[in-house]
Scaffold this active site. Structure first.
Site, PDB file in Angstrom:
ATOM      1  N   ASP A  95       0.872  -1.175   0.000  1.00 35.08           N
ATOM      2  CA  ASP A  95       0.000   0.000   0.000  1.00 35.08           C
ATOM      3  C   ASP A  95       0.908   1.222   0.000  1.00 35.08           C
ATOM      4  O   ASP A  95       1.564   1.511   0.997  1.00 35.08           O
ATOM      5  CB  ASP A  95      -0.902  -0.010   1.232  1.00 35.08           C
ATOM      6  N   SER A 144       1.764  13.577 -15.362  1.00 39.63           N
ATOM      7  CA  SER A 144       0.560  13.698 -16.178  1.00 39.63           C
ATOM      8  C   SER A 144       0.598  15.011 -16.925  1.00 39.63           C
ATOM      9  O   SER A 144       1.219  15.989 -16.475  1.00 39.63           O
ATOM     10  CB  SER A 144      -0.691  13.654 -15.289  1.00 39.63           C
ATOM     11  N   TYR A 199      -4.998  17.109  -7.771  1.00 40.49           N
ATOM     12  CA  TYR A 199      -4.246  16.112  -8.543  1.00 40.49           C
ATOM     13  C   TYR A 199      -3.212  16.795  -9.428  1.00 40.49           C
ATOM     14  O   TYR A 199      -2.050  16.384  -9.474  1.00 40.49           O
ATOM     15  CB  TYR A 199      -5.227  15.306  -9.384  1.00 40.49           C
TER      16      TYR A 199
END
Length: 276
Positions: free
Chosen positions: A67, A147, A160
């Site tokens: 995780d 991104s 984000y």
């Protein structure tokens, strides 16, 4: 320089979020080029299935249930991968995620969840992997999957986008700090990449939505995980040993277009198209 310089035989790659989507595509292709692959993900079923697939194709892989919201789990996974394979050469920081919501409706809990998942996990994996690379004394390469949203405005995805912009800035700083250890650091900024998880959204857009999307992307289509993985392979190979600190859009020209789109009727490029 020879064709063998693109091969990754014997190099060990550690990939966060590697069980599916972009991460799995990168893992498969790294293995195809000879790398030994450690996949760190919370998805046990997907990770074990991918490891079996890579081994069936003649490669070697290891799944480590991890995780990435917990730094101690990242540290333990990197340590186990390095122990298992005897070295560490490549880190791909791929884990991340987003949920669209107007910023005025977000909570502090949502901010922190985005930051932990997208940015803190990158810091933790980079530190653990870089320390291992320094210890082995062979150098290495770190690839941060950022991104296109880190390079432009992203209404509905503000936190984000801030995380991905932070990842891009972090990439440049790490390229300088780690250069003395022969560790190269890059960021990739993909836009629309077709994965099993994204396919339903692309289909739901309908014909009009797909046409608008293809006008927005100069190359007229979405990208594939193989195309993104190809850039990763080049950057981690011996063909790119004097390249570091790069942020490279892998987006079919979407960032370069900056709002320019092609008319579906005339084929002309313009910033604003009247209805045709």
């Amino acid at each position: 320089m020879t064709p063998k310089d693109i091969q990754l035989d014997g190099k060990v790659a550690f990939i966060t979020g590697g069980s599916g989507g972009i991460g799995a595509g990168i893992a498969r292709n790294l293995a195809n080029f000879g790398a030994l692959v450690a996949i760190a993900d919370i998805d046990v079923e997907g990770g074990e299935r991918l490891v079996a697939e890579i081994r069936e194709q003649g490669g070697d892989a290891l799944f480590l249930q991890t995780d990435v919201n917990h730094t101690e789990q990242i540290n333990a996974a990197v340590e186990e991968a390095a122990r298992h394979f005897g070295r560490l050469d490549i880190l791909v920081n791929n884990a991340g995620g987003v949920r669209r919501r107007p910023f005025l409706e977000q909570t502090e809990k949502s901010w922190r969840k985005h930051i932990d998942f997208n940015l803190i996990s990158t810091l933790a994996a980079t530190q653990a992997a870089a320390r291992a690379m320094v210890g082995f004394g062979r150098g290495g390469t770190i690839i941060n999957i950022a991104s296109s949203e880190g390079l432009r405005a992203a209404p509905g995805f503000a936190v984000y986008a801030a995380c991905k912009a932070g990842m891009i800035s972090f990439t440049r700083s790490m390229a300088l700090e780690l250069a003395e250890h022969n560790i190269r650091v890059h960021a990739l900024a993909p836009d629309m990449i077709l994965t099993p998880g994204h396919a339903p959204y692309f289909e739901a857009a309908g014909e009009a939505g797909r046409a608008a999307r293809d006008r927005y992307i100069p190359m007229g289509r979405v990208g594939s995980t193989d195309e993104l993985a190809g850039v990763v392979i080049f950057l981690v190979s011996n063909l790119a040993t004097f390249v570091t600190g790069l942020t490279l859009p892998v987006d079919g020209g979407a960032i370069a277009s900056s709002g320019w789109t092609r008319s579906p009727v005339s084929g002309a490029w313009d910033l604003y198209h009247a209805p045709e």
